[in-house]
Structure formats: C-alpha cells, structure tokens
Design a protein around this motif. Structure first.
Motif, PDB file in Angstrom:
ATOM      1  N   TYR A  30       0.752  -1.105  -0.147  1.00 20.46           N
ATOM      2  CA  TYR A  30      -0.002  -0.048   0.035  1.00 20.46           C
ATOM      3  C   TYR A  30       0.619   1.268  -0.075  1.00 20.46           C
ATOM      4  CZ  TYR A  30      -3.483  -3.174   1.836  1.00 20.46           C
ATOM      5  OH  TYR A  30      -4.564  -4.274   2.017  1.00 20.46           O
ATOM      6  N   CYS A  31       0.576   2.116  -0.632  1.00 22.59           N
ATOM      7  CA  CYS A  31       1.084   3.675  -0.474  1.00 22.59           C
ATOM      8  C   CYS A  31      -0.116   4.464   0.363  1.00 22.59           C
ATOM      9  CB  CYS A  31       1.285   4.257  -1.860  1.00 22.59           C
ATOM     10  SG  CYS A  31      -0.039   4.930  -2.653  1.00 22.59           S
ATOM     11  N   ALA A  32       0.880   5.383   1.050  1.00 21.12           N
ATOM     12  CA  ALA A  32       0.048   6.355   1.995  1.00 21.12           C
ATOM     13  C   ALA A  32       0.609   7.680   1.875  1.00 21.12           C
ATOM     14  CB  ALA A  32       0.194   5.562   3.269  1.00 21.12           C
ATOM     15  N   ALA A  33      -0.175   8.833   2.475  1.00 14.84           N
ATOM     16  CA  ALA A  33       0.244   9.983   2.207  1.00 14.84           C
ATOM     17  C   ALA A  33      -0.657  10.767   3.336  1.00 14.84           C
ATOM     18  CB  ALA A  33      -0.188  10.719   0.919  1.00 14.84           C
ATOM     19  N   ASP A  34       0.269  11.933   3.801  1.00 15.03           N
ATOM     20  CA  ASP A  34      -0.363  12.641   4.727  1.00 15.03           C
ATOM     21  C   ASP A  34       0.334  14.144   4.890  1.00 15.03           C
ATOM     22  OD1 ASP A  34      -2.169  11.949   7.274  1.00 15.03           O
ATOM     23  OD2 ASP A  34      -1.365  13.730   7.723  1.00 15.03           O
ATOM     24  N   ARG A  35      -0.360  15.186   5.484  1.00 13.64           N
ATOM     25  CA  ARG A  35       0.538  16.367   5.664  1.00 13.64           C
ATOM     26  C   ARG A  35       1.470  16.184   6.659  1.00 13.64           C
ATOM     27  NH1 ARG A  35      -1.701  20.878   3.026  1.00 13.64           N
ATOM     28  NH2 ARG A  35      -3.831  20.599   2.217  1.00 13.64           N
ATOM     29  N   TRP A  36       1.173  15.458   7.625  1.00 14.23           N
ATOM     30  CA  TRP A  36       2.229  15.147   8.621  1.00 14.23           C
ATOM     31  C   TRP A  36       3.073  13.966   8.487  1.00 14.23           C
ATOM     32  CZ3 TRP A  36       2.135  19.416  11.219  1.00 14.23           C
ATOM     33  CH2 TRP A  36       1.019  19.995  11.530  1.00 14.23           C
ATOM     34  N   GLY A  37       4.330  14.043   9.236  1.00 15.97           N
ATOM     35  CA  GLY A  37       5.407  13.087   8.873  1.00 15.97           C
ATOM     36  C   GLY A  37       5.123  11.949   9.732  1.00 15.97           C
ATOM     37  N   TYR A  38       4.533  10.725   9.291  1.00 12.33           N
ATOM     38  CA  TYR A  38       4.601   9.440   9.908  1.00 12.33           C
ATOM     39  C   TYR A  38       5.683   8.571  10.083  1.00 12.33           C
ATOM     40  CZ  TYR A  38      -0.026  11.340  11.479  1.00 12.33           C
ATOM     41  OH  TYR A  38      -1.121  11.855  12.003  1.00 12.33           O
ATOM     42  N   GLY A  39       6.556   8.694   9.159  1.00 10.75           N
ATOM     43  CA  GLY A  39       7.655   7.842   8.692  1.00 10.75           C
ATOM     44  C   GLY A  39       7.061   6.467   8.681  1.00 10.75           C
ATOM     45  N   LEU A  40       7.724   5.521   9.243  1.00 10.52           N
ATOM     46  CA  LEU A  40       7.317   4.214   9.004  1.00 10.52           C
ATOM     47  C   LEU A  40       6.012   3.606   9.655  1.00 10.52           C
ATOM     48  CD1 LEU A  40      10.666   2.424   8.537  1.00 10.52           C
ATOM     49  CD2 LEU A  40       9.077   3.378   6.849  1.00 10.52           C
ATOM     50  N   ASN A  41       5.488   4.488  10.379  1.00  7.54           N
ATOM     51  CA  ASN A  41       4.412   4.605  11.368  1.00  7.54           C
ATOM     52  C   ASN A  41       3.098   4.293  10.357  1.00  7.54           C
ATOM     53  OD1 ASN A  41       5.815   4.018  13.891  1.00  7.54           O
ATOM     54  ND2 ASN A  41       6.156   6.154  14.020  1.00  7.54           N
TER      55      ASN A  41
END
Length: 121
Positions: free
Chosen positions: A94-105
């Motif tokens: 899966y790819c994922a995206a967010d405005r905040w950086g969750y790294g590998l979480n």
C-alpha cells in the motif's frame, strides 16, 4: 479528495525485481509525506519505506539495500523499486500520504487500495 492508486504488483521468483507505482491526485504531492507499507496474511501492516517532503528517505531494516523509494513530482507519482526479492516480501503493498510525517508508522490518513506482490522460491 485525495486519491492514491497503486499498480505494478505481480508474481516473481526469488531474486527478481518489481517496480510499484502510486499515482496521486487531489493534492500537491510535493507537500505531503508519503510511504509504502505492506501487509502479509495474518500479520500487521508494517512500514517498508517513506519519503519526507524534503526528500529524506527511511527504510525498514528488512529492505535496506534492496528497495528504493522515489518520486516524480511532475507526474505526481511515487515509486518503489524492489530488487533481490525474497519469499518473505510477499504481501499486499500500500502507498500512503499525509500532511504530517509519520515515517514508517501507520498513522497516515490517506491510503491506496493496495497491489499484491507474490515472491516464489
């Protein structure tokens, strides 16, 4: 509406390569943190690799030296080049995206539908 669509999965023999793509729409990908995750049957989803908005890359120990994350800003597409594949790499990716950086979480808010990778020995 943020949309992520993965492609490029398939079946390969151990030692082979695949390149996954994640086409993003609905936002400016250059301002989002993005990552690749995988989930094998009966296991929790785990982080594989991530890329920050400044280009910093992170990798899970299990894929370091074999997998490479990259992005094409013009095409709004994220890639995962996977080399020297092993049977234990078999999973839904899966790819994922967010405005905040969750790294590998796995805290990302936006997810694609996944693409299956199967590696046979």
């Amino acid at each position: 509406q943020v949309q992520l669509v993965e492609s490029g999965g398939g079946s390969v023999q151990a030692g082979g390569s695949l390149r996954l793509s994640c086409a993003a729409s609905g936002y400016s990908r250059s301002t989002y943190y993005m990552g690749w995750f995988r989930q094998a049957p009966g296991k929790e989803r785990e982080g594989v690799t991530a890329i920050d908005i400044d280009g910093r890359k992170r990798y899970a120990d299990s894929v370091k030296g074999r997998f490479t994350i990259s992005k094409d800003t013009a095409k709004n597409t994220l890639y995962l080049q996977m080399n020297s594949l092993k049977p234990e790499d078999t999973a839904m990716y899966y790819c994922a995206a967010d405005r905040w950086g969750y790294g590998l979480n796995t805290g990302y808010n936006y997810w694609g539908q996944g693409t299956q990778v199967t590696v046979s020995s």
